[in-house]
Design an enzyme around this catalytic site. Structure first.
Site, PDB file in Angstrom:
ATOM      1  N   PHE A 106      21.744  16.713  18.918  1.00  0.00           N
ATOM      2  CA  PHE A 106      21.026  17.764  19.639  1.00  0.00           C
ATOM      3  C   PHE A 106      19.621  17.801  19.032  1.00  0.00           C
ATOM      4  CE2 PHE A 106      19.767  22.076  20.619  1.00  0.00           C
ATOM      5  CZ  PHE A 106      20.409  22.369  21.811  1.00  0.00           C
TER       6      PHE A 106
ATOM      7  N   ASP B 151      27.228  19.965  11.518  1.00  0.00           N
ATOM      8  CA  ASP B 151      26.874  20.954  12.539  1.00  0.00           C
ATOM      9  C   ASP B 151      28.109  21.177  13.418  1.00  0.00           C
ATOM     10  OD1 ASP B 151      26.068  22.145  14.982  1.00  0.00           O
ATOM     11  OD2 ASP B 151      23.995  21.565  14.595  1.00  0.00           O
TER      12      ASP B 151
ATOM     13  N   TYR C  96      27.387  31.410  19.901  1.00  0.00           N
ATOM     14  CA  TYR C  96      27.339  31.827  21.314  1.00  0.00           C
ATOM     15  C   TYR C  96      28.009  30.838  22.256  1.00  0.00           C
ATOM     16  CZ  TYR C  96      23.065  28.987  20.814  1.00  0.00           C
ATOM     17  OH  TYR C  96      22.174  28.004  20.511  1.00  0.00           O
ATOM     18  N   LYS C  97      28.598  29.756  21.711  1.00  0.00           N
ATOM     19  CA  LYS C  97      29.295  28.798  22.571  1.00  0.00           C
ATOM     20  C   LYS C  97      30.780  29.184  22.593  1.00  0.00           C
ATOM     21  CE  LYS C  97      25.596  25.504  21.912  1.00  0.00           C
ATOM     22  NZ  LYS C  97      25.016  24.468  21.061  1.00  0.00           N
TER      23      LYS C  97
ATOM     24  N   ARG D  81      28.185  18.203  32.752  1.00  0.00           N
ATOM     25  CA  ARG D  81      29.016  18.633  31.618  1.00  0.00           C
ATOM     26  C   ARG D  81      29.933  19.764  32.053  1.00  0.00           C
ATOM     27  NH1 ARG D  81      26.402  20.454  26.198  1.00  0.00           N
ATOM     28  NH2 ARG D  81      25.901  22.190  27.582  1.00  0.00           N
TER      29      ARG D  81
HETATM   30  C1  LIG Z   1      23.688  24.617  20.609  1.00  0.00           C
HETATM   31  C2  LIG Z   1      23.208  23.767  19.499  1.00  0.00           C
HETATM   32  C3  LIG Z   1      22.113  24.155  18.719  1.00  0.00           C
HETATM   33  C4  LIG Z   1      21.342  25.392  19.053  1.00  0.00           C
HETATM   34  O1  LIG Z   1      20.411  25.728  18.085  1.00  0.00           O
HETATM   35  P1  LIG Z   1      19.646  27.118  18.200  1.00  0.00           P
HETATM   36  O2  LIG Z   1      18.856  27.200  16.964  1.00  0.00           O
HETATM   37  O3  LIG Z   1      20.684  28.170  18.372  1.00  0.00           O
HETATM   38  O4  LIG Z   1      18.814  27.081  19.428  1.00  0.00           O
HETATM   39  C5  LIG Z   1      21.767  23.350  17.649  1.00  0.00           C
HETATM   40  N1  LIG Z   1      22.434  22.232  17.363  1.00  0.00           N
HETATM   41  C6  LIG Z   1      23.503  21.824  18.110  1.00  0.00           C
HETATM   42  C7  LIG Z   1      24.237  20.580  17.739  1.00  0.00           C
HETATM   43  C8  LIG Z   1      23.897  22.577  19.202  1.00  0.00           C
HETATM   44  O5  LIG Z   1      24.930  22.174  19.948  1.00  0.00           O
END
Ligand SMILES: *Cc1c(COP(=O)(O)O)cnc(C)c1O
Length: 398
Positions: A128, A197, A222-223, A371
């Site tokens: 990400f 992560d 939040y997921k 997705r």
């Molecule tokens: C959703 C997600 C994020 C989100 O990061 P924010 O700082 O909350 O915007 C970061 N890394 C991964 C791998 C994600 O899936």
């Protein structure tokens, strides 16, 4: 054919031990397959948030830092998340975004290593983007360099010059689950530290942070944890590293005695050291309330249902969708699958728009990936059958 799958779905829903959890959420008749981006609202949260605003803030005002438990919320909620990711209490604090926690964790890992000969920070090449951007800056600030690595090739790239490795437990695009135990062991064999992560695994499958000896971890809430839009993230610092963990963001909340207001920084013991500034109480207490849906729920049962849902979705797609119209990017093997299915297809933006119009909510990763996230607490097998059926209808109209 569709009658047969619809009957199977009804039987699977009838036998589902988690089916009762759905009524805990505010949902309509859409099929919500976007919980891997924004989890649904647990129905009791609005009243709890209203109480935080009206009574705790409105009436108790400053007293709430003590009387409503505001001050200790980051570590208290951290302990609740710990139980969902296989960590003993006292190792997780909630606060800031995942992006900020990636920064703390990567700089923290390099500082824990404290070995100038270890010049490299390896980062999942398909990560990400925010993790990659932040890790690059963290490496630059600590005099290290970033080396992008495909997790599949990690063992051939890692070595005596590796300081730390930042990996995603589940790939956000493909839904591929990486082998956390084996990769963590390989990282340790090379003398490096493992930073994981958990954004796409926490709340969807067992993580086993303590069991597998992970050094540091971060994740969002939040997921699959349904904490609400922009709810605070968390950082895990394994107990054995806490005394030496040197946060790059030492704020007054990470001080051993914040209200002493002393000019010199003296770090707090334990996970609290991962805090920075004043916690965002409204979001944080919305998250705390949302975690009630996990009471009495086993993460193993969630994982079993997640795999059954994704298996059934793939079976329905195979049955309904003409051969070759979509390509599945998510591994077929259970050991390599998170809780989402990613399908590549031509004309994906139009297809997703149409799906949403017809009440099947997934999302698009440009240019051509559809997705679908499966949150076992509120997605059922009839939802899955309907999603695949509507997808085949939309595809037939192209
Ligand atoms: C959703 C997600 C994020 C989100 O990061 P924010 O700082 O909350 O915007 C970061 N890394 C991964 C791998 C994600 O899936």
């Amino acid at each position: 054919m569709s009658e047969h799958l619809a009957q199977r779905a009804a039987a699977l829903d009838a036998a589902d031990e988690l089916a009762g959890a759905r009524k805990l959420f505010a949902l309509d008749d859409a099929v919500y397959l976007d919980g891997n981006s924004l989890g649904a609202l647990p129905a009791h949260v609005p009243d709890r948030v209203a109480d935080v605003v009206r009574r705790q803030w409105g009436e108790l005002r400053i007293r709430s830092w003590d009387e409503s438990g505001w001050w200790t919320a980051p570590e208290r909620i951290g302990d609740r998340i710990a139980s969902l990711v296989g960590a003993a209490p006292g190792q997780i604090v909630v606060g800031d975004s995942t992006s900020v926690n990636v920064f703390k964790a990567v700089v923290g890992a390099v500082r824990l290593q404290d070995d100038p000969a270890r010049t490299d920070v390896l980062v999942d090449a398909t990560t990400f983007p925010t993790d990659g951007y932040i890790a690059e800056s963290a490496a630059r600030m600590t005099g290290r360099r970033i080396v992008p690595v495909d997790p599949a090739d990690l063992v051939s790239v890692i070595g005596p010059s590796t300081a730390a490795v930042l990996l995603n437990h589940v790939d956000y695009r493909s839904g591929r689950l990486h082998d956390l135990p084996a990769l963590t062991a390989a990282i340790h064999d090379a003398g490096a530290l493992a930073v994981w992560d958990l954004c796409h695994s926490a709340g969807a499958l067992p993580v086993g942070l303590d069991e597998h000896g992970v050094d540091l971890a971060v994740g969002c809430t939040y997921k699959y944890l349904n904490g609400g839009p922009g709810s605070p993230a968390y950082i895990y610092v394994a107990e054995r590293h806490q005394a030496a963990f040197d946060s790059p963001l030492p704020g007054w909340n990470s001080h051993t005695d914040p209200f002493a207001m002393t000019p010199g920084f003296e770090p707090a013991d334990g996970a609290v050291r991962g805090r920075v500034g004043t916690p965002d109480i409204l979001s944080m207490l919305a998250l705390e309330a949302s975690l009630d849906v996990w009471d009495g729920v086993s993460v193993d049962a969630v994982r079993a249902k997640s795999l059954a849902l994704t298996d059934f979705f793939l079976e329905c797609v195979e049955t309904y969708v003409p051969q070759g119209r979509v390509t599945c990017l998510t591994p077929g093997k259970h050991a390599e699958r998170g809780s989402q299915i990613a399908l590549r297809c031509e004309d994906a933006p139009r297809v997703m728009r149409e799906l949403i119009t017809r009440g099947v909510i997934g999302d698009l990763r440009r240019p051509d990936v559809l997705r679908f996230g499966f949150t076992p607490l509120y997605v059922g097998f009839a939802d899955v059958e309907r999603a695949a059926r509507v997808l085949s209808e939309v595809l037939a109209e192209a």
